[in-house]
Design a protein around this motif. Structure first.
Motif, PDB file in Angstrom:
ATOM      1  N   GLY A 137      31.059  -4.270  -2.595  1.00 19.77           N
ATOM      2  CA  GLY A 137      30.326  -5.483  -2.931  1.00 19.77           C
ATOM      3  C   GLY A 137      29.143  -5.745  -2.023  1.00 19.77           C
ATOM      4  O   GLY A 137      28.186  -6.405  -2.418  1.00 19.77           O
ATOM      5  N   ASP A 138      29.197  -5.221  -0.796  1.00 17.48           N
ATOM      6  CA  ASP A 138      28.071  -5.421   0.125  1.00 17.48           C
ATOM      7  C   ASP A 138      26.815  -4.735  -0.377  1.00 17.48           C
ATOM      8  O   ASP A 138      25.704  -5.203  -0.124  1.00 17.48           O
ATOM      9  N   PHE A 139      26.968  -3.625  -1.080  1.00 12.97           N
ATOM     10  CA  PHE A 139      25.815  -2.937  -1.651  1.00 12.97           C
ATOM     11  C   PHE A 139      25.308  -3.669  -2.888  1.00 12.97           C
ATOM     12  O   PHE A 139      24.128  -3.602  -3.212  1.00 12.97           O
ATOM     13  N   ARG A 140      26.198  -4.362  -3.567  1.00 16.48           N
ATOM     14  CA  ARG A 140      25.795  -5.093  -4.773  1.00 16.48           C
ATOM     15  C   ARG A 140      25.160  -6.434  -4.451  1.00 16.48           C
ATOM     16  O   ARG A 140      24.468  -7.018  -5.277  1.00 16.48           O
ATOM     17  N   ARG A 141      25.390  -6.919  -3.231  1.00 14.72           N
ATOM     18  CA  ARG A 141      24.920  -8.249  -2.868  1.00 14.72           C
ATOM     19  C   ARG A 141      23.403  -8.340  -2.839  1.00 14.72           C
ATOM     20  O   ARG A 141      22.842  -9.430  -2.772  1.00 14.72           O
ATOM     21  N   VAL A 142      22.730  -7.208  -2.906  1.00 17.52           N
ATOM     22  CA  VAL A 142      21.265  -7.220  -2.888  1.00 17.52           C
ATOM     23  C   VAL A 142      20.713  -8.059  -4.033  1.00 17.52           C
ATOM     24  O   VAL A 142      19.615  -8.607  -3.950  1.00 17.52           O
ATOM     25  N   ARG A 143      21.498  -8.199  -5.104  1.00 25.81           N
ATOM     26  CA  ARG A 143      21.041  -8.995  -6.250  1.00 25.81           C
ATOM     27  C   ARG A 143      20.971 -10.485  -5.926  1.00 25.81           C
ATOM     28  O   ARG A 143      20.283 -11.241  -6.609  1.00 25.81           O
ATOM     29  N   GLU A 144      21.659 -10.915  -4.874  1.00 22.64           N
ATOM     30  CA  GLU A 144      21.648 -12.331  -4.533  1.00 22.64           C
ATOM     31  C   GLU A 144      20.346 -12.756  -3.860  1.00 22.64           C
ATOM     32  O   GLU A 144      19.916 -13.895  -3.991  1.00 22.64           O
ATOM     33  N   TYR A 145      19.768 -11.867  -3.069  1.00 25.68           N
ATOM     34  CA  TYR A 145      18.487 -12.185  -2.417  1.00 25.68           C
ATOM     35  C   TYR A 145      17.610 -10.941  -2.402  1.00 25.68           C
ATOM     36  O   TYR A 145      17.379 -10.341  -1.346  1.00 25.68           O
ATOM     37  N   PRO A 146      17.127 -10.519  -3.574  1.00 23.01           N
ATOM     38  CA  PRO A 146      16.356  -9.268  -3.645  1.00 23.01           C
ATOM     39  C   PRO A 146      15.050  -9.304  -2.869  1.00 23.01           C
ATOM     40  O   PRO A 146      14.678  -8.319  -2.233  1.00 23.01           O
ATOM     41  N   ARG A 147      14.342 -10.437  -2.879  1.00 25.75           N
ATOM     42  CA  ARG A 147      13.047 -10.495  -2.190  1.00 25.75           C
ATOM     43  C   ARG A 147      13.221 -10.341  -0.683  1.00 25.75           C
ATOM     44  O   ARG A 147      12.439  -9.661  -0.028  1.00 25.75           O
ATOM     45  N   VAL A 148      14.256 -10.961  -0.146  1.00 25.40           N
ATOM     46  CA  VAL A 148      14.493 -10.870   1.302  1.00 25.40           C
ATOM     47  C   VAL A 148      14.863  -9.445   1.685  1.00 25.40           C
ATOM     48  O   VAL A 148      14.387  -8.906   2.690  1.00 25.40           O
ATOM     49  N   VAL A 149      15.721  -8.821   0.882  1.00 23.99           N
ATOM     50  CA  VAL A 149      16.137  -7.440   1.169  1.00 23.99           C
ATOM     51  C   VAL A 149      14.949  -6.499   1.115  1.00 23.99           C
ATOM     52  O   VAL A 149      14.764  -5.653   2.001  1.00 23.99           O
ATOM     53  N   VAL A 150      14.127  -6.644   0.078  1.00 19.89           N
ATOM     54  CA  VAL A 150      12.948  -5.781  -0.058  1.00 19.89           C
ATOM     55  C   VAL A 150      11.986  -6.000   1.112  1.00 19.89           C
ATOM     56  O   VAL A 150      11.451  -5.040   1.682  1.00 19.89           O
ATOM     57  N   ALA A 151      11.767  -7.257   1.488  1.00 14.98           N
ATOM     58  CA  ALA A 151      10.862  -7.553   2.601  1.00 14.98           C
ATOM     59  C   ALA A 151      11.394  -6.963   3.907  1.00 14.98           C
ATOM     60  O   ALA A 151      10.650  -6.342   4.674  1.00 14.98           O
ATOM     61  N   ALA A 152      12.686  -7.139   4.159  1.00 20.33           N
ATOM     62  CA  ALA A 152      13.277  -6.634   5.392  1.00 20.33           C
ATOM     63  C   ALA A 152      13.243  -5.112   5.443  1.00 20.33           C
ATOM     64  O   ALA A 152      12.882  -4.517   6.473  1.00 20.33           O
ATOM     65  N   LEU A 153      13.598  -4.472   4.347  1.00 25.06           N
ATOM     66  CA  LEU A 153      13.600  -3.012   4.328  1.00 25.06           C
ATOM     67  C   LEU A 153      12.176  -2.465   4.404  1.00 25.06           C
ATOM     68  O   LEU A 153      11.938  -1.416   5.011  1.00 25.06           O
ATOM     69  N   GLY A 154      11.229  -3.170   3.799  1.00 27.13           N
ATOM     70  CA  GLY A 154       9.834  -2.750   3.910  1.00 27.13           C
ATOM     71  C   GLY A 154       9.353  -2.774   5.348  1.00 27.13           C
ATOM     72  O   GLY A 154       8.636  -1.872   5.805  1.00 27.13           O
ATOM     73  N   CYS A 155       9.761  -3.803   6.082  1.00 25.94           N
ATOM     74  CA  CYS A 155       9.416  -3.873   7.507  1.00 25.94           C
ATOM     75  C   CYS A 155      10.061  -2.724   8.273  1.00 25.94           C
ATOM     76  O   CYS A 155       9.423  -2.071   9.105  1.00 25.94           O
ATOM     77  N   GLN A 156      11.344  -2.487   8.003  1.00 28.17           N
ATOM     78  CA  GLN A 156      12.080  -1.463   8.730  1.00 28.17           C
ATOM     79  C   GLN A 156      11.554  -0.059   8.455  1.00 28.17           C
ATOM     80  O   GLN A 156      11.409   0.756   9.380  1.00 28.17           O
ATOM     81  N   LEU A 157      11.243   0.228   7.209  1.00 29.69           N
ATOM     82  CA  LEU A 157      10.893   1.591   6.816  1.00 29.69           C
ATOM     83  C   LEU A 157       9.409   1.902   6.948  1.00 29.69           C
ATOM     84  O   LEU A 157       9.037   3.068   7.147  1.00 29.69           O
ATOM     85  N   ILE A 158       8.547   0.885   6.852  1.00 28.66           N
ATOM     86  CA  ILE A 158       7.104   1.136   6.811  1.00 28.66           C
ATOM     87  C   ILE A 158       6.365   0.431   7.949  1.00 28.66           C
ATOM     88  O   ILE A 158       5.644   1.066   8.737  1.00 28.66           O
ATOM     89  N   VAL A 159       6.557  -0.883   8.049  1.00 34.01           N
ATOM     90  CA  VAL A 159       5.762  -1.673   8.994  1.00 34.01           C
ATOM     91  C   VAL A 159       6.061  -1.290  10.439  1.00 34.01           C
ATOM     92  O   VAL A 159       5.138  -1.015  11.228  1.00 34.01           O
ATOM     93  N   LEU A 160       7.335  -1.248  10.821  1.00 34.27           N
ATOM     94  CA  LEU A 160       7.664  -0.997  12.223  1.00 34.27           C
ATOM     95  C   LEU A 160       7.307   0.411  12.693  1.00 34.27           C
ATOM     96  O   LEU A 160       6.811   0.568  13.812  1.00 34.27           O
ATOM     97  N   PRO A 161       7.551   1.468  11.898  1.00 33.40           N
ATOM     98  CA  PRO A 161       7.048   2.771  12.343  1.00 33.40           C
ATOM     99  C   PRO A 161       5.540   2.784  12.549  1.00 33.40           C
ATOM    100  O   PRO A 161       5.040   3.410  13.500  1.00 33.40           O
ATOM    101  N   ALA A 162       4.802   2.074  11.668  1.00 29.41           N
ATOM    102  CA  ALA A 162       3.348   2.013  11.821  1.00 29.41           C
ATOM    103  C   ALA A 162       2.970   1.243  13.083  1.00 29.41           C
ATOM    104  O   ALA A 162       2.067   1.647  13.832  1.00 29.41           O
ATOM    105  N   VAL A 163       3.664   0.134  13.341  1.00 30.82           N
ATOM    106  CA  VAL A 163       3.414  -0.646  14.559  1.00 30.82           C
ATOM    107  C   VAL A 163       3.731   0.180  15.792  1.00 30.82           C
ATOM    108  O   VAL A 163       2.966   0.201  16.771  1.00 30.82           O
ATOM    109  N   CYS A 164       4.862   0.883  15.761  1.00 30.07           N
ATOM    110  CA  CYS A 164       5.261   1.708  16.900  1.00 30.07           C
ATOM    111  C   CYS A 164       4.237   2.809  17.157  1.00 30.07           C
ATOM    112  O   CYS A 164       3.892   3.086  18.314  1.00 30.07           O
ATOM    113  N   PHE A 165       3.746   3.410  16.095  1.00 32.33           N
ATOM    114  CA  PHE A 165       2.735   4.461  16.232  1.00 32.33           C
ATOM    115  C   PHE A 165       1.485   3.901  16.910  1.00 32.33           C
ATOM    116  O   PHE A 165       0.910   4.527  17.818  1.00 32.33           O
ATOM    117  N   GLY A 166       1.083   2.703  16.509  1.00 24.32           N
ATOM    118  CA  GLY A 166      -0.075   2.077  17.133  1.00 24.32           C
ATOM    119  C   GLY A 166       0.154   1.763  18.604  1.00 24.32           C
ATOM    120  O   GLY A 166      -0.737   1.971  19.432  1.00 24.32           O
TER     121      GLY A 166
END
Length: 304
Positions: A28-57
């Protein structure tokens, strides 16, 4: 750093940590993404894209040498750690959201982490103790085994023996914390001749990266429409990277086998407990202030 400690203990530490994580998860923890999809997408976007780019800089701005630079990128690509759940609980976060993010992020990291590491190795050619590190396909499968198999086993235990999983959750976390502390000390001792230089070089970058990571998680979640509690959860999840995974990959003789690459994760692992604690205290005050403002609005006398 080819020793019994690294060859045997470090992978075991990670396996135990990921097994403990698995015992806290359900399907159910994997299914819970449907409860707050925008927050999950925003958080994962930061983790996977934004922070590596920030770290590189940050790495470029501070002019780190090759091995510490790759180590910082490895850290940036690592998912949230299990301690994020504890810190989120302590400071009023939405722990259910933490668990969901950890579950999804741990799966995605199996694919994204080797990609980021290999790009970093390619950019800083010759990084590492032997001048030829990287995570090829075979090594990526090892990361898969180190991360997902213990989690899957833990989830099976949780499903079949929920009582045992609940009783074992706290002792496993405490055990992992002590063992991980030992691994960090061992990694720093292995480079004790250079530890002062490493701290001077890596410390400011690791400190700044931890602060940016924590702040990015909270701000991104709030911009995505999350409540304060969900913002705290995202702050801890995005800000507290899985140093046990990063250390295992850096130190394992069958993976990167480089103490120099492990140093940023060891330094970060020490700093993050202080920066995350400070962030939690600050966010608690923000939450109390917000709750007080709402209460005063509800009870304020009607103007005449």
């Amino acid at each position: 750093m080819d020793s019994g400690l690294v060859t045997v203990l470090v992978p075991i530490v990670l396996a135990v940590i990921m097994f403990g994580l698995g015992m806290s998860l359900t399907v159910g923890d994997f299914r819970r993404v449907r409860e707050y999809p925008r927050v999950v997408v925003a958080a994962l976007g930061c983790q996977l894209i934004v922070l590596p780019a920030v770290c590189f800089g940050l790495v470029l701005a501070f002019g780190l040498d090759a091995a510490p630079a790759v180590g910082m990128m490895l850290l940036a690509a690592s998912p949230g750690g299990t301690m994020a759940n504890l810190y989120s609980h302590l400071f009023g976060g939405d722990v259910a959201l933490n668990i969901t993010l950890t579950a999804i992020n741990s799966v995605l990291a199996v694919f994204t982490l080797p990609l980021v590491v290999n790009l970093a190795v390619g950019y800083w050619d010759g990084a590492g103790d032997d001048g030829s590190v990287g995570l090829q396909f075979g090594k990526t499968l090892q990361v898969f085994a180190l991360v997902l198999i213990p989690v899957a086993v833990g989830m099976v235990v949780r499903a079949r023996r929920p009582g045992f999983a609940e009783r074992a959750e706290r002792p496993v976390k405490v055990l992992c914390l002590f063992i991980l502390a030992g691994v960090i000390v061992a990694a720093l001792l292995a480079e004790r001749a250079n530890v002062g230089e490493y701290l001077a070089e890596v410390g400011p970058v690791a400190l700044l990266f931890s602060v940016i990571s924590l702040g990015t998680g909270y701000v991104a979640a709030r911009l995505a429409g999350a409540a304060h509690a969900q913002g705290v959860a995202a702050c801890m999840e995005i800000g507290m990277h899985n140093t046990s995974l990063a250390l295992t990959i850096a130190l394992s003789p069958s993976l990167l086998d480089s103490t120099e690459i492990a140093v940023p994760s060891a330094v970060y692992a020490i700093l993050i407990y202080f920066t995350a604690g400070a962030a939690g205290l600050l966010l608690r005050r923000v939450g109390e202030r917000g709750a007080g403002t709402q209460t005063s609005r509800r009870i304020s006398p009607r103007t005449r």
